[in-house]
Design an enzyme around this catalytic site. Structure first.
Site, PDB file in Angstrom:
ATOM      1  N   ASP A 184       0.976  -7.537   7.948  1.00  0.00           N
ATOM      2  CA  ASP A 184       0.747  -8.134   6.634  1.00  0.00           C
ATOM      3  C   ASP A 184       1.978  -8.869   6.126  1.00  0.00           C
ATOM      4  OD1 ASP A 184      -1.866  -7.671   6.180  1.00  0.00           O
ATOM      5  OD2 ASP A 184      -1.606  -6.335   4.468  1.00  0.00           O
ATOM      6  N   ASP A 199      -7.381  -3.275   3.483  1.00  0.00           N
ATOM      7  CA  ASP A 199      -6.729  -2.476   2.454  1.00  0.00           C
ATOM      8  C   ASP A 199      -7.516  -1.208   2.134  1.00  0.00           C
ATOM      9  OD1 ASP A 199      -4.834  -4.467   2.289  1.00  0.00           O
ATOM     10  OD2 ASP A 199      -5.884  -5.527   0.695  1.00  0.00           O
TER      11      ASP A 199
END
Length: 535
Positions: A377, A430
């Site tokens: 990320d 997430d």
């Protein structure tokens, strides 16, 4: 058809975009603020009237220089719109301006030059039309000093300029109002999205732990009965992630992300929509069958052979048409304003199914997986700008190069009290990645027969909710710039497990086996091996 492979492929697709994206326009922050050129970049609403009747509304971005634009519509001036002559407004306009808003083309001179010329001619504001269909942040050049511009300047995209020019050519009078309403600090949509993410992990964790406990109990019963078939496996189609596969995740996911970035187009988005529909329909079917089987046990345990699929329960056959129809209808009508509901239903079903199927066997694998995902990320949100001159993750999430709204591997809710509209979104990754770790903690608690407070599930669940909350706080503090939620969630969840595990003396078991000590089970396993050899 190997449904497990389909699920795992969709699992990887779902993890590609896990950034919490905001409203980001093309930016140029290389030039620092200076006196007379220190405004914050804000979105501006340009409301139009044709011959006194309210018409379309456009959205632009305010310049770093010039007067600040009012935030309330009632305080905004109602001014006539005039097209500049010459169009680029790099020299004194030939037409007289008396408080008019002048519309100019981007041209070749500086933005500040246009604003100064327009102000000198008597304009009350200047609308600068970009030469592309995007919003460009207007800054001052490094050599510009002592700027003293007293009218607002707003950049509009090219298509808005064409529409305004058509209005001016076809109408006797066009008027505009410029104002920039402030966004609420917290929108109720973010609260609902937070509840949706936490609730999905909560339900998926209990489903995963319940299946593991039932499988363990059934396996224990088989071990106690020497006459049963001891070749039975309790995996139930469960896929355990290994350390190697966790490491490979970064490589494979990065390659897939670059492919999406380089080949981003309408047809690729359509392909992802089809894959999402297949995965969502299969996930919705799995969830409904698991739920309805408690009331329709006879249909759930009665099977019929279906070509390519093997033995399929009657309950699955009854539920499948509804799930397929639901996914197809969403795919066809996904551009409607309420289509987000169908996307969220399919997304949640897919996430819950994956968390129930894919499992982390111990804390070691969980640490490797989440750490790699965090590095993934950080690189593709922030560091990729140095290689690609833009954030690859955010471009893919928003579908900038496809002409579409973006990839469907997101949960989203429309902002309810935001004057700018839009959606609050969160990537599947997430929820999925922390969800795998939280589900692991609940399975451990149940096998170790720990109470809620003495276990790990409650505290990792709280840590996840807190990490996601801080993500939204950071998003607002960063003025809508995309934020990787795992940057905040991973330290909270992993840190909580490590801290509690070390304090309670369970860290070694959590790290290695992921299960509490059960000496009787080892004895039964040894006996089962001997019986298997004799047979």
């Amino acid at each position: 058809m190997d449904l497990q492979r389909v699920r795992l492929f969709l699992f990887l697709c779902a993890l590609i975009v896990s950034v919490k994206a905001g409203d980001i326009v093309h930016h140029d922050d290389k030039v620092p603020k200076k006196p007379g050129c220190e405004n914050d970049f804000i979105l501006v609403k340009v409301q139009t009237w044709i011959d006194g009747k309210e018409d379309v509304e456009f959205v632009g971005v305010g310049a770093r220089f010039g007067t600040r634009i009012v935030s309330k519509e009632k305080n905004a001036n109602y001014s006539r719109l005039t097209l500049s002559d010459p169009r680029d407004c790099c020299s004194q306009p030939r037409n007289k301006l008396a408080g008019d808003v002048i519309m100019v083309h981007r041209g070749h001179c500086r933005f500040t030059t246009k604003a100064n010329v327009a102000e000198a001619a008597g304009a009350s504001a200047v609308l600068i039309i970009n030469d592309q269909n995007e919003l460009y942040k207007m800054v001052c050049e490094p050599d510009e000093t002592a700027l003293d511009i007293h009218i607002p300047a707003v950049m509009l995209p090219q298509d808005a300029g064409r529409t305004l020019e058509k209005m001016l050519s076809n109408s006797s009078s066009v008027s505009v109002q410029l104002y920039s309403p402030r966004r609420p600090v917290v929108d109720i949509a973010e609260v609902f999205l937070w509840l949706m993410a936490v609730g999905t992990i909560l339900c998926a964790s209990f489903w995963s732990a319940s299946g593991a406990r039932e499988a363990a109990a059934e396996h224990e019963n088989l071990l106690k009965d020497a006459s049963d078939d001891l070749s039975y496996t309790s995996s139930g189609g469960v896929v355990n992630i290994s350390t190697t596969s966790a490491l490979l995740f970064v490589v494979v996911a990065s390659c897939f992300l670059v492919i999406l970035y380089k080949l981003m187009s309408t047809w690729l988005i359509e392909l992802l929509v089809v894959l999402f529909c297949i995965g969502g329909a299969e996930g919705l079917q799995t969830c409904l069958v698991a739920l309805l089987s408690r009331w329709f046990k006879l249909f759930a345990h009665s099977y019929v052979k279906v070509p390519l699929f093997g033995a399929v329960s009657y309950l699955t056959i009854a539920v499948s048409p509804f799930c397929i129809t639901f996914a197809v209808l969403w795919g066809v009508y996904r551009d409607l304003h309420f289509a987000w509901i169908g996307q969220d239903v399919l997304g949640i079903a897919l996430i819950m199914t994956v968390i129930q199927i894919v499992r982390i066997p111990n804390l070691k694998v969980g640490t490797v997986l989440l750490s790699c995902a965090l590095l993934y990320d950080l690189f593709w949100v922030f560091l990729s700008k140095k290689l690609f001159h833009e954030s690859v993750m955010i471009v893919v999430a928003r579908g900038d190069k496809s002409g579409e709204d973006g990839i469907p591997m997101l949960l989203k809710i429309p902002r309810m009290f935001d004057p700018w509209g839009g959606y609050s979104i969160i990537g599947f990754g997430d929820i999925l990645l922390p969800g795998l770790l939280i589900a692991f903690s609940l399975r451990y608690d149940w096998l170790a027969k720990k109470s809620l407070r003495a276990g790990y599930f409650l505290w990792t669940m709280i840590a996840y909710g807190l990490g996601l909350f801080i993500t939204y706080v950071a998003l607002n503090l960063m003025d809508g710039h995309g934020q990787p939620a795992l940057l905040y969630i991973v330290p909270f969840t992993l840190g909580t497990l490590f801290m509690l595990g070390r304090k309670r003396g369970d860290l070694k078991k959590l790290w290695t086996t992921g299960e509490p000590d059960r000496p009787c089970s080892h004895m039964h396993l040894q006996m089962s091996d001997e019986w298997s050899e004799e047979r």
